[in-house]
Design a protein around this motif. Structure first.
Motif, short mmCIF file in Angstrom:
data_model
loop_
_atom_site.label_atom_id
_atom_site.label_comp_id
_atom_site.label_asym_id
_atom_site.label_seq_id
_atom_site.Cartn_x
_atom_site.Cartn_y
_atom_site.Cartn_z
N LEU A 75 6.27 -21.25 -35.52
CA LEU A 75 7.66 -21.68 -35.29
C LEU A 75 7.74 -22.58 -34.06
O LEU A 75 8.34 -23.67 -34.09
N VAL A 76 7.10 -22.14 -32.98
CA VAL A 76 7.14 -22.93 -31.75
C VAL A 76 6.39 -24.25 -31.94
O VAL A 76 6.84 -25.31 -31.49
N LEU A 77 5.27 -24.19 -32.66
CA LEU A 77 4.51 -25.42 -32.90
C LEU A 77 5.33 -26.42 -33.72
O LEU A 77 5.33 -27.62 -33.43
N ALA A 131 8.49 -26.55 -33.73
CA ALA A 131 9.52 -27.05 -32.82
C ALA A 131 8.98 -28.24 -32.03
O ALA A 131 9.69 -29.22 -31.78
N MET A 132 7.71 -28.16 -31.64
CA MET A 132 7.13 -29.22 -30.84
C MET A 132 6.72 -30.42 -31.70
O MET A 132 6.88 -31.56 -31.32
N LEU A 133 6.10 -30.12 -32.87
CA LEU A 133 5.54 -31.18 -33.68
C LEU A 133 6.55 -31.79 -34.63
O LEU A 133 6.35 -32.88 -35.17
#
Lengths: 347, 366, 317
Positions: A184-186, A188-190
């Motif tokens: 999920l966080v990745l 969000a970044m990618l």
């Protein structure tokens, strides 16, 4: 007490006679079928497992349907002309002159076996095409993560010592996060999208394979043939990949087959959360995202259950079939169920 | 009346590869206070016999037929509840691998006390006291403190002592000892066997001792049954068996008895291995490994025969018998082994059991 | 080694892992190809290059990475995780209010999983390879294969919309009230289903494995009733293997909370994380990710302690 046993002496009992004479009967104490390889036997066991074969058929069928649901173009060239899905999954039907009568959330009918969604698109077509995303991501992610994990775990397990210690502590830290939260966080970044999702599930997804194969390698490492290969001066890399990995790989294959389902659910979950793909993408999870609100409010009091049931059912069916396959592979490769004689074998 | 009478006991395992007859028509009896040995290689059906006596055979195994008459009652006709009253109370078991027979997560005291509490109507303090006494009598130092130790805090020999204490806990009439010393090293083996003998004397308990080692039988037992591939092949008293063995398999086992420091040579002198019980050789199961086997052996499976008369013998009352065609006169060439007992130094004269024979020469007919 | 020393040793081992957790969290946000400033302002054309530079300086993003990490960690240790830009609220305040909601949900999910899995796992092991075992295997397969967000939607569809046993949206009442317990049921079941299915299979296989061991035969040979043999001797040994997967299951439940909180509109950290991702709130993403990691490390520690309680071999080695 044992010293005195020396007093008894047997003469005339010549065991050599047994080996010197021709066998008296057909009977031999060699098992006849042992020549067959482990993989051949596993494949036969798998084929005999009807439940697992059913799972495999469902998986293949769903992959086939996804591939042939709509034509595939690569750089403008049609490489796959077939079209099993009756409508384009992205077309909002009531905007088309021919389909002006089609509404939003039409219930299932002959023309639209799964009804239409909140934007008046044909759900059946969308469900057929939907497999393309999560299913292919599932297989790609598992292939990459298993490969990376095997390399990582092999190095760690083979070299041991400080290398192993450091590499395992790194894994401990990765395991301190749930995979979905990391993905999920990745994302969000990618950002969302197909390859971004592949990356999001791959960057940390190899960790479990790494730990698994390391454990197996520690078991295999002490075996004689590995010692022998080392003693003969084989290089580290060839010892690892020619001798150790093939013997330690079984649980990795099982794990890989069982994690395809996990990744598919993970991809669909990000779709459902609205951050995996563009809204409107015919992906199973993303399709469910749009139904959450209407489920709560309902368009004019009606509950469009079909928009919730069918896309989810597709994920469920695929994951379940894949898990059946994984279970079947596990059973086929694993002879440990043969505990029947452990009780009778003692005396 | 014998303490235990086993008649025609037959146990089968229904496995994926086929039906295995682990125990096939076994007859024997044990008198009160007697020490009865069952000997054979692994796979002979010894452990299955042991478990059958307590009706502990589990799926896919099944006791097909027979009788297990213990103190006048057939165990195979009892309800589960009645069998449980016998288990651990009147008939107890000692296991081969003490470490795995002890539950790793409970203290040894708990595990011994558990049986006492279950079978005897005693207040907790007396259960504890009895447990500590038992630990003391099996030679565990500081039994009070060791009561609350866990199995992994004991050595292998000490663990086996705990198991013996557990078996003795309710003062049983019969102890089934299944390879009680196999997992131990030789010096401890001797101590444990002595302990077992002395305690059996003290508690007036009969023992059925199961082993692959004829040396252990000689140390402890009065009568012996030799088993091969689920069937009895020879029955005799210990003296008869040693000085005048009748079955080639027994002879093979005897020539395989290790001398001190020779443990690794065990059983090497009998070529081949025990057959897979799914697919037994035709005729006499031992014929592929028997140096005396002839064509007749591949056709006829001999029952237990009286070695003198050649009459077939059945029933638990048989004292002396051997299952070899030699005794029915069907072997052409016969058996030509000889057992010589050397007269060595005088202080070793009472070597085997309590028998005191200086020189005996047992030679089978031509 | 005594029990106390064992725990102390485990506690010490946690410190470097927590340090690693903070590094990974930080690296996730600051070292991946995306720019946190882009993340915040998006493609907004009204934000000029000068504005970006100012934001960058405000956030301390112009400092070297290790300095940024150091500042973040020092502030974090003092409970300061920055603010949420959209609302100007303190991140720590959001964590404090949302955390109990997620913890309550997670505990409910765990309790549900244990209540279902342990009895059925025992039942399946005792009836190994009989009809009951096969049925439980298929139910477990269902539980493992069903996506939790879809299960949640289906539960809403059936129990809230068709049967009307629950109102679709939970009323906002204090978390610690009996009526909230009622509203915990659907999300709790949703979150606990997969864990319960996995746990059931683990219970079953570890029970079955334990039941082949000699100590079980020994317990039966003592004349103990089958119930005592299973529930006293076998169960405790099987629970040891449950503790070894407890951390893995907790990870699943935590991941589940993200999805389930969105489905049931449950005001916990998971839903907050999704909102933070959608709203590009870097500070909030960082803090919630960090707390997820910490929560799992603590869960792992508790599982280790449970392991030692159950298995004296660990305690006394």
């Amino acid at each position: 007490m044992s010293t005195q046993r020396g007093r008894i002496r047997i003469t005339g009992f010549d065991p050599q006679a047994v080996e010197d004479r021709d066998p008296l009967s057909e009977w031999t104490d060699y098992e006849g079928t042992e020549t067959e390889g482990r993989w051949v036997r596993a494949a036969r066991n798998f084929r005999r497992n009807r439940v697992a074969m059913f799972g495999l058929v469902v998986v293949l069928l769903m992959a086939f349907v996804a591939a042939f649901s709509r034509p595939v173009e690569v750089w403008g060239v049609v490489v796959q002309p077939f079209s099993l899905a009756p409508y384009d999954p992205r077309t909002i039907l009531y905007l088309q002159p021919d389909y002006a009568h089609v509404g939003r959330y039409d219930p299932p009918s002959l023309a639209h076996p799964m009804g239409t969604d909140g934007s008046g698109r044909d759900l059946f077509s969308r469900v057929l095409v939907g497999g393309r995303y999560s299913v292919s991501i599932g297989f790609i992610v598992v292939t990459i993560t298993a490969t990376v994990g095997i390399v990582y775990g092999s190095i760690s397990g083979y070299y041991g010592g400080i290398v192993d210690e450091v590499m395992m502590r790194i894994l401990d830290v990765i395991f301190a996060f749930p995979g979905l939260v990391l993905a999920l966080v990745l994302v969000a970044m990618l950002g969302g999208g197909y390859w971004q999702l592949v990356a999001a599930f791959t960057i940390f997804g190899w960790a479990s394979y790494g730990r698994l194969i390391r454990g197996e390698i520690l078991k295999v490492k002490e075996n004689e043939y590995v010692m022998a290969a080392k003693a003969l001066g084989a290089r580290d890399r060839s010892v690892i990949f020619r001798h150790i990995v093939p013997n330690a790989i079984t649980p990795v294959i099982v794990q890989a087959s069982l994690s395809v389902g996990t990744v598919v659910i993970g991809v669909a979950a990000l779709g459902f959360l609205g951050i995996g793909f563009e809204p409107g993408t015919p992906e199973w999870g993303t399709m469910l995202d749009q139904t959450l609100e209407t489920l709560v409010q309902g368009p004019g009091g009606r509950i469009p259950w079909w928009a919730t049931i069918y896309p989810g059912l597709a994920i469920f069916l695929f994951v379940m079939a894949m898990n059946l396959v994984g279970d079947g592979i596990n059973d086929a490769l694993d002879a440990q169920e043969d505990v029947a004689m452990t009780q009778g074998g003692g005396g | 009346m014998a303490l235990l009478e086993v008649n025609d006991l037959t146990v089968k395992f229904y496995t994926g590869e086929g039906v295995v007859t682990a125990v096939d028509g076994l007859d024997y009896r044990i008198e009160r206070g007697e020490k009865f040995g069952i000997v054979g290689e692994s796979g002979a059906g010894k452990s299955v016999t042991a478990l059958s006596l307590l009706r502990l055979i589990e799926n896919p195994g099944q006791i097909e037929r027979g009788e297990i008459i213990f103190k006048g009652q057939n165990l195979l006709e009892m309800t589960d509840e009645e069998v449980r009253r016998v288990r651990g109370n009147e008939m107890a078991m000692i296991f081969q691998d003490a470490q795995s027979a002890l539950n790793p997560v409970y203290t040894v005291g708990d595990q011994i006390a558990e049986a006492i509490r279950h079978h005897m109507d005693l207040p907790d303090s007396e259960v504890r006291e009895r447990t500590i006494q038992l630990l003391d009598s099996v030679g565990i130092p500081e039994p009070e403190t060791r009561y609350s130790d866990y199995p992994h805090q004991f050595s292998g020999g000490m663990q086996q002592r705990v198991i013996i204490a557990m078996a003795l806990s309710c003062d049983p009439d019969l102890i089934i000892a299944d390879e009680p010393t196999t997992a131990l090293d030789v010096t401890i083996e001797a101590k444990i066997l002595d302990l077992l003998e002395n305690l059996a004397e003290e508690f007036d308990t009969a023992i059925q001792l199961i082993t692959h080692d004829l040396g252990v039988i000689a140390e402890v037992c009065d009568r012996v049954m030799v088993m091969y591939a689920g069937k009895p092949v020879e029955k005799a008293t210990v003296e008869e068996l040693y000085y005048d063995p009748k079955h080639p398999y027994t002879v093979g086992l005897m020539s395989a008895i290790p001398r001190v420091g020779e443990r690794s040579h065990r059983l090497q002198t009998i070529p081949g291995t025990m057959p897979d019980l799914v697919e037994l050789p035709s005729g006499c199961s031992f014929h592929p490994r028997c140096p005396y086997a002839e064509e007749a052996c591949t056709r006829t499976q001999p029952p237990l025969l009286d070695p003198e008369t050649g009459e077939p013998l059945t029933g638990s009352g048989v004292e002396r018998g051997a299952a070899c065609l030699e005794y029915s006169g069907e072997l052409v060439r016969g058996l030509d082994f000889q057992v010589t007992v050397d007269d060595v130094l005088g202080d070793e004269a009472d070597a085997i059991g309590d028998v005191d024979v200086a020189t005996t020469e047992g030679e089978l007919d031509d | 080694m005594g029990f106390r020393r064992f725990i102390l040793k485990r506690l010490l081992a946690v410190v470097p892992i927590l340090f690693g957790v903070s590094i990974i969290t930080f690296a996730l946000v600051y070292l991946t190809p995306g720019d946190p400033v882009d993340l915040m302002v998006g493609m907004n054309p009204h934000v000029s290059a000068a504005d970006r530079a100012r934001i960058r300086a405000d956030l301390g993003l112009d400092a070297p990475v290790y300095v940024q990490y150091y500042r973040w960690m020092i502030n974090g240790l003092q409970g300061d995780f920055g603010i949420v830009y959209a609302s100007n609220r303190e991140v720590s305040e959001i964590i404090v209010t949302r955390l109990p909601e997620t913890v309550a949900l997670g505990i409910f999910g765990w309790v549900f999983a244990l209540l279902i899995a342990i009895p059925t796992g025992i039942y399946a092991a005792v009836n190994k390879d009989r009809a009951g075992d096969h049925v439980s295997r298929f139910i477990a397969l269902f539980g493992i294969s069903i996506p939790n967000f879809w299960l949640g939607l289906m539960l809403i569809l059936v129990f809230a919309l068709w049967l009307d046993w629950w109102s679709v949206l939970a009323p906002r009442e204090p978390l610690y009230s009996t009526s909230m317990l009622w509203y915990l049921i659907l999300p709790g079941v949703t979150i606990g289903t997969a864990a319960s299915a996995i746990l059931m299979r683990i219970m079953r296989s570890s029970m079955a494995e334990e039941m082949n061991k000699d100590y079980v035969t020994a317990a039966r040979a003592k004349g103990l009733p089958e119930r005592t043999v299973i529930l006293k001797h076998v169960l405790r040994n099987s629970l040891i293997s449950v503790t070894t997967v407890a951390a893995f299951l907790t990870a699943g439940i935590l991941a589940g909370s993200v999805v389930v909180e969105v489905v049931f509109n449950w005001p916990g950290l998971g839903r907050e994380l999704v909102n933070a991702v959608v709203g590009r709130e870097v500070n909030l993403i960082l803090a919630i990710t960090l707390f997820t990691g910490i929560a799992l490390v603590i869960a792992n520690l508790l599982a280790d302690i449970a392991y030692a309680v159950l298995d004296p071999r660990i305690r006394y080695d």
